[in-house]
Motif scaffolding. Structure first.
Motif: not given
Length: 229
Positions: A112-130, A132-142
């Motif tokens: 979030a500090r570095d400009g990402c939007t839609a930042v979510e913490v999704v870790g937990g049981a059944g997260d299948l390895g993800a 944190v997910v976020a979207v960069t300023l240029d629209g890339r899904r991280v």
């Protein structure tokens, strides 16, 4: 509009009545020649009264403006609300003072500090390895996986393989990042390089936190089409 029309009709009626009365009086007096110029003067005066009345009426009415037209050009009518992002204060970025769950939030705060939007913490049981997910300023899904390990507990190739099997195909990442407080084994780093996963070890994490290096997605653009072994 109707008020102006009623006022105009009234003024015209008054002027017409006055003019008729004047002409009648002039005819009776037998001074029709001198009455004609006078009638002209009366008509001109009546028109002047009418014009003044209309001007006063229009001046007294406040113009009705469209509220939408009063907005500065280029501004949306209903600005979209700012996206919710994690706290990015100094405490939120202190990954050394948190546990494994807190580490995921610290990494999200960095995004979030570095400009990402839609930042979510999704870790937990059944997260299948993800975690944190976020979207960069240029629209890339991280998609980021967080490994809060002790310094002597290195991230191995099996960890990378599990993440590599889901980050692109399941989570549809444009950029896949695995972040750890420790380090990576050589086979793990080799596997990450093969399939395009960015590895951020403890040293690189500290540099990212202190803004000595750019965010991982800006430092390297992985190839999400690479074949995962």
């Amino acid at each position: 509009m109707w008020r102006d029309l009623v006022l105009a009709v009234g003024l015209i009626g008054i002027c017409a009545g006055g003019l008729a009365l004047f002409l009648k009086t002039a005819e009776v007096a037998g001074d029709r020649r001198s009455g004609v110029p006078a009638a002209v003067l009366v008509a001109v005066a009546a028109l002047g009264v009418l014009a003044v009345g209309l001007a006063v009426t229009r001046r007294g009415r406040a113009p009705i403006r469209n509220r939408a037209s009063a907005r500065p050009a280029g501004l949306p009518d209903d600005p979209a609300p700012a996206p919710d992002v994690p706290d990015v204060g100094a405490e939120a970025l202190d990954h050394a003072a948190v546990d494994a769950d807190g580490f995921e939030h610290a990494v999200a705060a960095l995004c979030a500090r570095d400009g990402c939007t839609a930042v979510e913490v999704v870790g937990g049981a059944g997260d299948l390895g993800a975690d944190v997910v976020a979207v960069t300023l240029d629209g890339r899904r991280v998609v980021l996986q967080c490994k809060h390990y002790a310094e002597d507990n290195r991230v191995g190739s099996q960890d990378l393989q599990r993440f590599g099997g889901t980050c692109f195909t399941i989570h549809e990442a444009d950029v896949a990042v695995i972040v750890t407080t420790s380090s990576f084994t050589a086979p793990a780093a080799e596997y990450a390089a093969t399939c395009g996963i960015i590895c951020v070890d403890g040293e690189a994490l500290a540099a990212w936190t202190d803004q000595l290096t750019p965010a991982p997605w800006d430092a390297l653009t992985p190839d999400p089409t690479a074949t995962v072994a």
